[in-house]
Design a protein around this motif. Structure first.
Motif, PDB file in Angstrom:
ATOM      1  N   PRO A  34       0.945  -1.115  -0.049  1.00  0.00           N
ATOM      2  CA  PRO A  34      -0.045   0.034   0.097  1.00  0.00           C
ATOM      3  C   PRO A  34       0.663   1.261  -0.148  1.00  0.00           C
ATOM      4  O   PRO A  34       2.191   1.361   0.487  1.00  0.00           O
ATOM      5  CB  PRO A  34      -0.834  -0.156   1.111  1.00  0.00           C
ATOM      6  CG  PRO A  34      -0.292  -1.257   1.969  1.00  0.00           C
ATOM      7  CD  PRO A  34       0.790  -1.926   1.183  1.00  0.00           C
ATOM      8  N   LEU A  35       0.492   2.359  -0.562  1.00  0.00           N
ATOM      9  CA  LEU A  35       1.229   3.559  -0.866  1.00  0.00           C
ATOM     10  C   LEU A  35       0.921   4.520   0.456  1.00  0.00           C
ATOM     11  O   LEU A  35      -0.151   4.414   0.946  1.00  0.00           O
ATOM     12  CB  LEU A  35       1.032   4.251  -2.043  1.00  0.00           C
ATOM     13  CG  LEU A  35       1.298   3.656  -3.225  1.00  0.00           C
ATOM     14  CD1 LEU A  35       0.862   4.248  -4.390  1.00  0.00           C
ATOM     15  CD2 LEU A  35       2.889   3.406  -3.481  1.00  0.00           C
ATOM     16  N   MET A  36       1.691   5.109   0.859  1.00  0.00           N
ATOM     17  CA  MET A  36       1.725   5.997   2.062  1.00  0.00           C
ATOM     18  C   MET A  36       0.787   6.863   1.678  1.00  0.00           C
ATOM     19  O   MET A  36       0.792   7.809   0.570  1.00  0.00           O
ATOM     20  CB  MET A  36       2.946   6.609   2.380  1.00  0.00           C
ATOM     21  CG  MET A  36       4.030   5.703   3.087  1.00  0.00           C
ATOM     22  SD  MET A  36       3.730   5.577   4.999  1.00  0.00           S
ATOM     23  CE  MET A  36       3.836   6.923   5.476  1.00  0.00           C
ATOM     24  N   ALA A  37      -0.171   7.509   2.817  1.00  0.00           N
ATOM     25  CA  ALA A  37      -0.986   8.642   2.139  1.00  0.00           C
ATOM     26  C   ALA A  37      -0.209  10.066   2.294  1.00  0.00           C
ATOM     27  O   ALA A  37      -0.523  10.784   1.491  1.00  0.00           O
ATOM     28  CB  ALA A  37      -2.214   8.606   3.327  1.00  0.00           C
ATOM     29  N   ASP A  38       0.708  10.244   3.200  1.00  0.00           N
ATOM     30  CA  ASP A  38       1.555  11.569   3.218  1.00  0.00           C
ATOM     31  C   ASP A  38       2.824  11.064   3.065  1.00  0.00           C
ATOM     32  O   ASP A  38       3.651  10.498   3.890  1.00  0.00           O
ATOM     33  CB  ASP A  38       1.176  11.997   4.708  1.00  0.00           C
ATOM     34  CG  ASP A  38       2.106  13.208   4.946  1.00  0.00           C
ATOM     35  OD1 ASP A  38       2.645  13.792   3.901  1.00  0.00           O
ATOM     36  OD2 ASP A  38       2.019  13.936   6.021  1.00  0.00           O
ATOM     37  N   SER A  39       3.387  11.504   1.735  1.00  0.00           N
ATOM     38  CA  SER A  39       4.618  11.184   1.516  1.00  0.00           C
ATOM     39  C   SER A  39       5.919  11.833   2.377  1.00  0.00           C
ATOM     40  O   SER A  39       6.977  11.942   2.045  1.00  0.00           O
ATOM     41  CB  SER A  39       4.900  11.314  -0.033  1.00  0.00           C
ATOM     42  OG  SER A  39       4.662  12.830  -0.289  1.00  0.00           O
ATOM     43  N   ASN A  40       5.332  12.559   3.082  1.00  0.00           N
ATOM     44  CA  ASN A  40       6.278  13.650   4.031  1.00  0.00           C
ATOM     45  C   ASN A  40       6.581  12.879   5.254  1.00  0.00           C
ATOM     46  O   ASN A  40       7.792  13.170   5.858  1.00  0.00           O
ATOM     47  CB  ASN A  40       5.826  14.980   4.118  1.00  0.00           C
ATOM     48  CG  ASN A  40       5.917  15.849   3.075  1.00  0.00           C
ATOM     49  OD1 ASN A  40       6.667  15.769   2.237  1.00  0.00           O
ATOM     50  ND2 ASN A  40       4.807  16.721   2.963  1.00  0.00           N
ATOM     51  N   GLN A  41       5.623  12.043   5.636  1.00  0.00           N
ATOM     52  CA  GLN A  41       6.104  10.944   6.922  1.00  0.00           C
ATOM     53  C   GLN A  41       6.825  10.081   6.934  1.00  0.00           C
ATOM     54  O   GLN A  41       6.992   9.494   5.627  1.00  0.00           O
ATOM     55  CB  GLN A  41       4.501  10.502   7.296  1.00  0.00           C
ATOM     56  CG  GLN A  41       3.590  11.679   7.639  1.00  0.00           C
ATOM     57  CD  GLN A  41       4.248  12.340   9.104  1.00  0.00           C
ATOM     58  OE1 GLN A  41       4.715  11.781   9.692  1.00  0.00           O
ATOM     59  NE2 GLN A  41       3.709  13.640   9.223  1.00  0.00           N
ATOM     60  N   PRO A  42       7.681   9.611   7.610  1.00  0.00           N
ATOM     61  CA  PRO A  42       8.612   8.542   7.347  1.00  0.00           C
ATOM     62  C   PRO A  42       7.578   7.156   7.181  1.00  0.00           C
ATOM     63  O   PRO A  42       6.786   6.987   7.959  1.00  0.00           O
ATOM     64  CB  PRO A  42       9.562   8.509   8.521  1.00  0.00           C
ATOM     65  CG  PRO A  42       8.539   9.150   9.707  1.00  0.00           C
ATOM     66  CD  PRO A  42       8.017  10.179   8.868  1.00  0.00           C
ATOM     67  N   ASP A  43       8.068   6.044   6.613  1.00  0.00           N
ATOM     68  CA  ASP A  43       7.679   4.857   6.362  1.00  0.00           C
ATOM     69  C   ASP A  43       8.581   3.825   7.297  1.00  0.00           C
ATOM     70  O   ASP A  43       9.497   4.164   7.688  1.00  0.00           O
ATOM     71  CB  ASP A  43       7.480   4.561   4.904  1.00  0.00           C
ATOM     72  CG  ASP A  43       8.879   4.437   4.091  1.00  0.00           C
ATOM     73  OD1 ASP A  43       9.746   4.431   4.574  1.00  0.00           O
ATOM     74  OD2 ASP A  43       8.677   4.145   2.976  1.00  0.00           O
ATOM     75  N   ILE A  44       8.202   2.611   7.070  1.00  0.00           N
ATOM     76  CA  ILE A  44       8.747   1.506   7.748  1.00  0.00           C
ATOM     77  C   ILE A  44      10.302   1.381   7.086  1.00  0.00           C
ATOM     78  O   ILE A  44      11.448   1.018   7.993  1.00  0.00           O
ATOM     79  CB  ILE A  44       8.407   0.114   7.560  1.00  0.00           C
ATOM     80  CG1 ILE A  44       9.012  -0.902   8.488  1.00  0.00           C
ATOM     81  CG2 ILE A  44       7.981  -0.436   6.233  1.00  0.00           C
ATOM     82  CD1 ILE A  44       8.754  -0.612  10.018  1.00  0.00           C
ATOM     83  N   ILE A  45      10.577   1.847   6.186  1.00  0.00           N
ATOM     84  CA  ILE A  45      12.100   1.582   5.583  1.00  0.00           C
ATOM     85  C   ILE A  45      12.820   3.021   6.050  1.00  0.00           C
ATOM     86  O   ILE A  45      14.086   2.578   6.515  1.00  0.00           O
ATOM     87  CB  ILE A  45      11.824   1.715   3.860  1.00  0.00           C
ATOM     88  CG1 ILE A  45      11.329   0.318   3.333  1.00  0.00           C
ATOM     89  CG2 ILE A  45      13.370   1.882   3.371  1.00  0.00           C
ATOM     90  CD1 ILE A  45      10.994   0.438   1.892  1.00  0.00           C
ATOM     91  N   ASP A  46      12.227   4.042   6.007  1.00  0.00           N
ATOM     92  CA  ASP A  46      13.035   5.089   6.648  1.00  0.00           C
ATOM     93  C   ASP A  46      13.346   4.668   8.087  1.00  0.00           C
ATOM     94  O   ASP A  46      14.645   4.898   8.796  1.00  0.00           O
ATOM     95  CB  ASP A  46      12.294   6.384   6.541  1.00  0.00           C
ATOM     96  CG  ASP A  46      12.110   6.900   5.059  1.00  0.00           C
ATOM     97  OD1 ASP A  46      13.129   6.526   4.459  1.00  0.00           O
ATOM     98  OD2 ASP A  46      11.140   7.450   4.987  1.00  0.00           O
ATOM     99  N   GLU A  47      12.434   4.178   8.696  1.00  0.00           N
ATOM    100  CA  GLU A  47      12.504   3.902  10.476  1.00  0.00           C
ATOM    101  C   GLU A  47      13.476   2.886  10.454  1.00  0.00           C
ATOM    102  O   GLU A  47      14.423   2.919  11.254  1.00  0.00           O
ATOM    103  CB  GLU A  47      11.132   3.385  10.934  1.00  0.00           C
ATOM    104  CG  GLU A  47      11.281   3.444  12.480  1.00  0.00           C
ATOM    105  CD  GLU A  47       9.895   2.597  12.956  1.00  0.00           C
ATOM    106  OE1 GLU A  47       9.696   3.235  13.883  1.00  0.00           O
ATOM    107  OE2 GLU A  47       9.461   1.573  12.299  1.00  0.00           O
ATOM    108  N   THR A  48      13.675   1.822   9.741  1.00  0.00           N
ATOM    109  CA  THR A  48      14.568   0.752   9.537  1.00  0.00           C
ATOM    110  C   THR A  48      15.888   1.355   9.521  1.00  0.00           C
ATOM    111  O   THR A  48      16.949   1.045  10.245  1.00  0.00           O
ATOM    112  CB  THR A  48      14.167  -0.340   8.605  1.00  0.00           C
ATOM    113  OG1 THR A  48      13.132  -0.710   8.993  1.00  0.00           O
ATOM    114  CG2 THR A  48      15.211  -1.371   8.829  1.00  0.00           C
ATOM    115  N   LEU A  49      16.223   2.074   8.318  1.00  0.00           N
ATOM    116  CA  LEU A  49      17.318   2.761   8.181  1.00  0.00           C
ATOM    117  C   LEU A  49      18.092   3.611   9.391  1.00  0.00           C
ATOM    118  O   LEU A  49      19.248   3.617   9.684  1.00  0.00           O
ATOM    119  CB  LEU A  49      17.461   3.659   7.032  1.00  0.00           C
ATOM    120  CG  LEU A  49      17.513   2.645   5.512  1.00  0.00           C
ATOM    121  CD1 LEU A  49      17.026   3.597   4.389  1.00  0.00           C
ATOM    122  CD2 LEU A  49      18.647   1.815   5.302  1.00  0.00           C
TER     123      LEU A  49
END
Length: 181
Positions: A34-49
Protein backbone atom coordinates in the motif's frame (compact mmCIF):
# COMPACT_ATOMS: atom_id res chain seq x y z
CA UNK A 1 18.98 -0.21 27.75
CA UNK A 2 16.23 -1.70 25.57
CA UNK A 3 16.31 -1.89 21.79
CA UNK A 4 14.36 0.57 19.66
CA UNK A 5 10.97 -0.65 18.47
CA UNK A 6 8.85 0.32 15.50
CA UNK A 7 6.51 3.27 15.85
CA UNK A 8 4.14 1.44 13.50
CA UNK A 9 3.18 -1.09 16.19
CA UNK A 10 0.46 1.32 17.33
CA UNK A 11 -1.00 1.86 13.84
CA UNK A 12 -4.67 0.85 13.68
CA UNK A 13 -6.02 -1.47 10.96
CA UNK A 14 -2.66 -2.83 9.81
CA UNK A 15 -2.95 -5.85 7.53
CA UNK A 16 -0.89 -8.83 8.66
CA UNK A 17 0.17 -12.00 6.91
CA UNK A 18 0.99 -14.66 9.46
CA UNK A 19 1.94 -12.28 12.23
CA UNK A 20 4.05 -9.93 10.10
CA UNK A 21 2.74 -6.46 9.24
CA UNK A 22 2.18 -5.34 5.64
CA UNK A 23 2.77 -1.61 6.02
CA UNK A 24 2.43 1.19 3.46
CA UNK A 25 5.66 2.51 1.94
CA UNK A 26 6.80 5.39 -0.24
CA UNK A 27 7.98 3.86 -3.50
CA UNK A 28 8.03 4.07 -7.26
CA UNK A 29 8.58 0.32 -7.57
CA UNK A 30 5.47 -1.54 -8.62
CA UNK A 31 4.12 -4.13 -6.25
CA UNK A 32 1.42 -4.99 -3.73
CA UNK A 33 2.56 -2.63 -0.96
CA UNK A 34 0.00 0.00 0.00
CA UNK A 35 1.17 3.53 -0.73
CA UNK A 36 1.70 6.06 2.07
CA UNK A 37 -1.05 8.66 2.31
CA UNK A 38 1.43 11.40 3.31
CA UNK A 39 4.75 11.18 1.48
CA UNK A 40 6.36 13.60 3.97
CA UNK A 41 5.99 11.12 6.85
CA UNK A 42 8.64 8.44 7.38
CA UNK A 43 7.72 4.88 6.42
CA UNK A 44 8.99 1.54 7.75
CA UNK A 45 12.00 1.67 5.41
CA UNK A 46 13.08 5.11 6.69
CA UNK A 47 12.54 3.92 10.24
CA UNK A 48 14.62 0.78 9.66
CA UNK A 49 17.49 2.75 8.13
CA UNK A 50 17.41 5.15 11.08
CA UNK A 51 17.30 2.40 13.72
CA UNK A 52 19.66 -0.07 12.03
CA UNK A 53 22.94 1.03 13.57
CA UNK A 54 21.54 1.39 17.08
CA UNK A 55 19.63 -1.90 17.01
CA UNK A 56 22.60 -3.78 15.52
CA UNK A 57 24.29 -3.51 18.89
CA UNK A 58 21.62 -5.64 20.60
CA UNK A 59 21.65 -9.40 20.92
CA UNK A 60 18.09 -9.59 22.25
CA UNK A 61 14.97 -7.94 20.91
CA UNK A 62 11.55 -8.12 22.52
CA UNK A 63 8.89 -8.21 19.80
CA UNK A 64 6.05 -5.86 20.72
CA UNK A 65 3.92 -6.11 17.60
CA UNK A 66 3.66 -7.12 13.94
CA UNK A 67 5.62 -4.06 12.76
CA UNK A 68 8.58 -5.19 14.90
CA UNK A 69 8.62 -8.47 12.99
CA UNK A 70 8.92 -6.58 9.71
CA UNK A 71 11.58 -4.35 11.29
CA UNK A 72 13.63 -7.43 12.24
CA UNK A 73 13.44 -8.83 8.70
CA UNK A 74 14.54 -5.49 7.24
CA UNK A 75 17.41 -5.02 9.72
CA UNK A 76 18.70 -8.51 8.89
CA UNK A 77 18.34 -7.70 5.19
CA UNK A 78 20.44 -4.54 5.59
CA UNK A 79 23.14 -6.61 7.32
CA UNK A 80 23.17 -9.03 4.40
CA UNK A 81 23.34 -6.12 1.93
CA UNK A 82 26.35 -4.62 3.70
CA UNK A 83 28.08 -8.00 3.66
CA UNK A 84 27.35 -8.29 -0.06
CA UNK A 85 28.91 -4.87 -0.74
CA UNK A 86 31.92 -5.68 1.43
CA UNK A 87 32.47 -9.05 -0.28
CA UNK A 88 33.61 -7.35 -3.48
CA UNK A 89 37.38 -7.29 -3.88
CA UNK A 90 37.23 -3.75 -5.21
CA UNK A 91 34.70 -1.50 -3.48
CA UNK A 92 31.84 -1.04 -5.96
CA UNK A 93 30.78 2.42 -7.08
CA UNK A 94 27.22 3.59 -6.46
CA UNK A 95 25.81 2.23 -9.75
CA UNK A 96 27.46 -1.18 -9.33
CA UNK A 97 26.27 -1.44 -5.72
CA UNK A 98 22.73 -0.49 -6.78
CA UNK A 99 22.67 -3.19 -9.45
CA UNK A 100 24.19 -5.78 -7.12
CA UNK A 101 21.71 -5.08 -4.31
CA UNK A 102 18.72 -4.91 -6.64
CA UNK A 103 19.63 -8.36 -7.95
CA UNK A 104 20.03 -9.55 -4.36
CA UNK A 105 16.59 -8.13 -3.49
CA UNK A 106 14.79 -10.26 -6.07
CA UNK A 107 16.78 -13.45 -5.39
CA UNK A 108 14.83 -16.32 -3.85
CA UNK A 109 14.69 -16.13 -0.04
CA UNK A 110 12.90 -18.11 2.68
CA UNK A 111 9.64 -16.82 4.15
CA UNK A 112 8.47 -17.28 7.73
CA UNK A 113 7.39 -20.90 8.04
CA UNK A 114 9.91 -22.16 5.44
CA UNK A 115 12.62 -24.54 6.60
CA UNK A 116 15.45 -22.07 5.88
CA UNK A 117 13.96 -19.06 7.70
CA UNK A 118 16.21 -18.33 10.73
CA UNK A 119 13.54 -16.99 13.13
CA UNK A 120 10.66 -19.45 12.72
CA UNK A 121 10.16 -19.63 16.48
CA UNK A 122 8.99 -15.98 16.48
CA UNK A 123 6.97 -15.92 13.26
CA UNK A 124 3.81 -17.63 12.11
CA UNK A 125 3.69 -19.10 8.64
CA UNK A 126 1.22 -17.53 6.20
CA UNK A 127 -2.19 -19.18 6.45
CA UNK A 128 -2.47 -20.12 2.78
CA UNK A 129 -0.46 -20.34 -0.42
CA UNK A 130 -2.08 -17.09 -1.62
CA UNK A 131 -0.98 -15.30 1.57
CA UNK A 132 2.54 -16.68 1.15
CA UNK A 133 2.69 -15.39 -2.43
CA UNK A 134 1.41 -11.97 -1.33
CA UNK A 135 3.97 -11.81 1.48
CA UNK A 136 6.78 -12.81 -0.90
CA UNK A 137 5.84 -10.16 -3.46
CA UNK A 138 5.47 -7.53 -0.70
CA UNK A 139 8.90 -8.41 0.73
CA UNK A 140 10.48 -8.32 -2.73
CA UNK A 141 9.09 -4.83 -3.28
CA UNK A 142 10.22 -3.66 0.17
CA UNK A 143 13.67 -5.20 -0.33
CA UNK A 144 14.05 -3.42 -3.68
CA UNK A 145 13.09 -0.07 -2.14
CA UNK A 146 15.35 -0.74 0.84
CA UNK A 147 18.26 -1.49 -1.49
CA UNK A 148 17.77 1.75 -3.39
CA UNK A 149 17.59 3.87 -0.24
CA UNK A 150 20.51 2.04 1.39
CA UNK A 151 22.73 2.72 -1.61
CA UNK A 152 21.82 6.41 -1.41
CA UNK A 153 22.91 6.48 2.23
CA UNK A 154 26.04 4.39 1.67
CA UNK A 155 27.30 6.76 -1.01
CA UNK A 156 25.93 10.05 0.38
CA UNK A 157 29.38 11.53 1.06
CA UNK A 158 30.22 11.76 -2.66
CA UNK A 159 33.57 9.96 -2.50
CA UNK A 160 32.43 7.08 -4.70
CA UNK A 161 33.19 4.56 -1.95
CA UNK A 162 30.81 3.11 0.63
CA UNK A 163 30.70 5.02 3.91
CA UNK A 164 32.96 3.53 6.55
CA UNK A 165 30.36 4.54 9.15
CA UNK A 166 27.92 2.08 7.58
CA UNK A 167 30.41 -0.59 6.54
CA UNK A 168 31.78 -0.94 10.08
CA UNK A 169 28.48 -2.66 10.97
CA UNK A 170 29.28 -5.69 8.79
CA UNK A 171 30.95 -7.26 11.81
CA UNK A 172 27.84 -6.75 13.97
CA UNK A 173 25.05 -9.33 13.80
CA UNK A 174 21.64 -8.23 15.01
CA UNK A 175 20.34 -10.96 17.33
CA UNK A 176 23.33 -13.04 16.16
CA UNK A 177 21.30 -13.99 13.03
CA UNK A 178 21.41 -13.66 9.27
CA UNK A 179 18.72 -14.14 6.63
CA UNK A 180 21.12 -15.68 4.13
CA UNK A 181 22.53 -18.49 6.27
Amino acid sequence: MPAYHSAFNEEPDVRTVGNTAVLPIKTRIRGPAPLMADSNQPDIIDETLDLFRANSLFRNFEIKGPADRLLIILILYISDCLLKVQASRVPPNQNEAGKMLNTFAVDNFPLPGDAGFPLNAHYQAPASRIDADQLRSYLVQVRQEMSARLVERLYADGTGKPSKWWMCFTKRRFMQRSLST
